[in-house]
Design an enzyme around this catalytic site. Structure first.
Site, PDB file in Angstrom:
ATOM      1  CG  ASP A  60      -1.697   1.132   1.336  1.00 47.19           C
ATOM      2  OD1 ASP A  60      -2.491   1.616   0.437  1.00 47.19           O
ATOM      3  OD2 ASP A  60      -1.994   1.729   2.470  1.00 47.19           O
ATOM      4  CG  ASP A 101      -1.809   7.598   0.235  1.00 47.99           C
ATOM      5  OD1 ASP A 101      -0.817   8.464  -0.016  1.00 47.99           O
ATOM      6  OD2 ASP A 101      -2.572   7.266  -0.808  1.00 47.99           O
TER       7      ASP A 101
END
Length: 196
Positions: free
Chosen positions: A26, A28
């Protein structure tokens, strides 16, 4: 006694059942410390509309792509405020904060360099727009350490649907069962598990 045959190509094995040939990250909150900027810009935008918000409102949108985030905003905001207009204002404030720079999370460079050195594939599967993700990752120097980046706007359904993880594995040319997903949100974990 049979000899142990090494697996072809580089791999990591965690439980002996499936060799890990790629790691899908991922972005953020995991590689980049953007969540605080996003929350701060959410609060600033809400204040401009005389709204009181807190982290519980924001958490409902973590890990969602733009379309799902707008659906949640429609439920959270008073009917007099257009969710799309609010989201556009929020993104403008967020971009202003990004100009000052975003911090890379501790250890991100180290793990990506290590995985690159041992020949393990590296990709990002993010709910953020792909062009935005690639720009930010390039600005902080992480993009050259990645094989691919897939944004939430580049697949049919965003997290918690598995699409972004399936597309990232496809771009890497590695079956999802041979990929390790690293996530920091419930929606992201759900997406990764659904992708296999």
């Amino acid at each position: 006694m049979a000899a142990i045959t090494p697996l072809p190509g580089p791999s990591l094995v965690f439980d002996g059942s499936q060799p890990i040939k790629a790691v899908i990250f991922d972005m953020d909150g995991l590689l980049l410390d953007t969540e605080i900027l996003s929350f701060d810009s959410f609060v600033v935008t809400a204040q401009r509309h005389n709204l009181q918000v807190d982290i519980s409102h924001y958490r409902q949108m973590i890990g969602m792509n733009a379309a799902r985030g707008i659906d949640i905003l429609r439920r959270l905001l008073p009917a007099s405020i257009d969710a799309v207009v609010f989201k556009d204002e929020w993104l403008a404030v967020y971009r202003e904060l990004l100009v000052a720079g975003v911090d890379v999370k501790a250890g991100a460079f180290d793990i990506l360099h290590h995985l690159q050195a041992i020949g393990i594939g590296r990709a990002v599967a993010t709910s953020s727009a792909g062009h935005k993700a690639r720009t930010i990752l390039a600005d902080v120097g992480l993009l050259p350490l990645l094989d691919h980046v897939t944004g939430g706007d580049e697949v049919k359904a965003g997290k918690p649907a598995p699409d972004v993880y399936l597309e990232a594995a496809h771009k890497l040319g590695i079956v999802p069962a041979n990929c390790l997903a690293l996530e920091d949100s419930e929606n992201g974990v759900t997406a990764a598990l659904a992708a296999g």
